[in-house]
Scaffold this motif. Structure first.
Motif, PDB file in Angstrom:
ATOM      1  N   ALA A  84       0.846  -1.288   0.152  1.00 54.77           N
ATOM      2  CA  ALA A  84      -0.189  -0.181   0.028  1.00 54.77           C
ATOM      3  C   ALA A  84       0.690   1.453  -0.048  1.00 54.77           C
ATOM      4  O   ALA A  84       0.930   2.371  -0.861  1.00 54.77           O
ATOM      5  N   GLY A  85       1.739   1.292   0.733  1.00 52.65           N
ATOM      6  CA  GLY A  85       2.839   2.366   0.521  1.00 52.65           C
ATOM      7  C   GLY A  85       3.293   2.619  -0.204  1.00 52.65           C
ATOM      8  O   GLY A  85       3.812   3.795  -0.889  1.00 52.65           O
ATOM      9  N   HIS A  86       4.217   1.309  -1.054  1.00 55.78           N
ATOM     10  CA  HIS A  86       4.837   2.072  -1.803  1.00 55.78           C
ATOM     11  C   HIS A  86       3.765   2.406  -3.312  1.00 55.78           C
ATOM     12  O   HIS A  86       4.292   3.461  -4.272  1.00 55.78           O
ATOM     13  N   LEU A  87       2.614   1.633  -3.529  1.00 52.37           N
ATOM     14  CA  LEU A  87       1.579   1.865  -4.480  1.00 52.37           C
ATOM     15  C   LEU A  87       0.857   3.335  -4.544  1.00 52.37           C
ATOM     16  O   LEU A  87       0.902   4.166  -5.274  1.00 52.37           O
ATOM     17  N   LEU A  88       0.934   4.149  -3.116  1.00 50.76           N
ATOM     18  CA  LEU A  88       0.679   5.315  -2.833  1.00 50.76           C
ATOM     19  C   LEU A  88       1.447   6.557  -3.369  1.00 50.76           C
ATOM     20  O   LEU A  88       1.295   6.885  -3.764  1.00 50.76           O
ATOM     21  N   ILE A  89       2.789   5.970  -2.894  1.00 52.99           N
ATOM     22  CA  ILE A  89       4.322   6.927  -3.573  1.00 52.99           C
ATOM     23  C   ILE A  89       4.397   6.507  -4.958  1.00 52.99           C
ATOM     24  O   ILE A  89       4.417   7.982  -5.309  1.00 52.99           O
ATOM     25  N   HIS A  90       3.798   5.473  -5.268  1.00 52.46           N
ATOM     26  CA  HIS A  90       4.312   5.451  -7.042  1.00 52.46           C
ATOM     27  C   HIS A  90       2.825   6.320  -8.056  1.00 52.46           C
ATOM     28  O   HIS A  90       2.824   7.053  -9.011  1.00 52.46           O
ATOM     29  N   LEU A  91       2.398   6.412  -7.083  1.00 54.28           N
ATOM     30  CA  LEU A  91       0.625   7.454  -7.947  1.00 54.28           C
ATOM     31  C   LEU A  91       0.634   8.728  -7.446  1.00 54.28           C
ATOM     32  O   LEU A  91       0.810   9.665  -8.436  1.00 54.28           O
ATOM     33  N   ILE A  92       1.599   9.015  -5.819  1.00 51.84           N
ATOM     34  CA  ILE A  92       2.021  10.142  -6.064  1.00 51.84           C
ATOM     35  C   ILE A  92       2.681  11.330  -7.133  1.00 51.84           C
ATOM     36  O   ILE A  92       2.617  12.060  -7.985  1.00 51.84           O
ATOM     37  N   SER A  93       3.541  10.314  -6.927  1.00 54.18           N
ATOM     38  CA  SER A  93       4.969  10.690  -7.688  1.00 54.18           C
ATOM     39  C   SER A  93       4.613  10.934  -9.542  1.00 54.18           C
ATOM     40  O   SER A  93       4.994  11.844 -10.217  1.00 54.18           O
TER      41      SER A  93
END
Length: 227
Positions: free
Chosen positions: A167-176
């Motif tokens: 979940a954390g990595h996906l959120l970072i990927h989406l925001i970036s």
């Protein structure tokens, strides 16, 4: 070719050779080599203090036989922290986002705690399956429920670690990805998104360490019931 957001969690390959083993071995290269001196530097002194505090807090409620697990659980926490932090570096891969890896770590350790309990104190271990004072009609149902809850523990360990990191990595990927898309159109909004991305990255660093600690803490609680 259309790529899915979850492709970043697939095991990378080089010349069709999986790099999962290399990704799991690489973090150990950053640890300092052992030295003959008790405290060779301030870094070693800080590491010794941190490990002593961790071992003291983790094994304080355990009986003396459970203290034999101190070295293994401490090494496991350092190993999980290294694997969790590995995915925060660019062009890297986090092995602990794979459920198979987490289950491969959680299931044998959970099974070891159960076997220790059955060998050393079988009456107390089996007593956890049936609370004291249970009505006779509810005994079969409660035994089935408690057995299922016992068997689901390693799955909960693996899924918790996988879900939190994914979940954390996906959120970072989406925001970036969103920041990169609006960088040329709305620079002020992109700058705010970069600040949010930096804060989220710091939060993910904390999550990587906390999830490793929670994984080991839950294992110690399972061990506490069987020693």
């Amino acid at each position: 070719m259309t790529l899915s957001l979850f492709d970043q969690f697939m095991s990378p390959t080089f010349l069709r050779i999986p790099l999962l083993v290399l990704a799991m071995i690489l973090p150990w290269l950053i640890f300092p080599n052992p030295v003959p001196q008790w405290r060779a530097s301030r870094l070693h002194a800080l590491q010794n203090w941190g490990m002593n505090r961790f071992i003291y807090e983790l094994f304080l409620p355990l009986n003396i036989p459970g203290h034999k697990w101190a070295a293994m659980l401490t090494s496991l926490m350092l190993f999980l922290i290294s694997l969790n932090m590995l995915g925060l570096a660019p062009y890297t891969f986090t092995p602990t986002t794979q459920l198979s890896i987490n289950m491969g770590i959680a299931f044998p350790l959970w099974l070891a705690t159960v076997i220790i309990g059955m060998r050393n104190q079988p009456t107390q271990s089996l007593g956890h399956l049936l609370p004291e004072g249970t009505p006779v009609l509810l005994i079969p149902i409660l035994i089935v429920i408690e057995t299922i809850s016992l068997m689901i523990r390693p799955l909960a360990l693996g899924v918790r670690l996988t879900a939190n990191l994914t979940a954390g990595h996906l959120l970072i990927h989406l925001i970036s990805a969103g920041t990169l898309a609006i960088l040329s159109m709305l620079p002020p909004v992109a700058a705010l998104s970069m600040i949010l991305l930096l804060l989220l990255t710091l939060l993910e660093v904390a999550v990587a360490m906390i999830q490793a600690y929670v994984f080991v803490l839950l294992l110690s609680l399972y061990l506490q019931e069987n020693v």
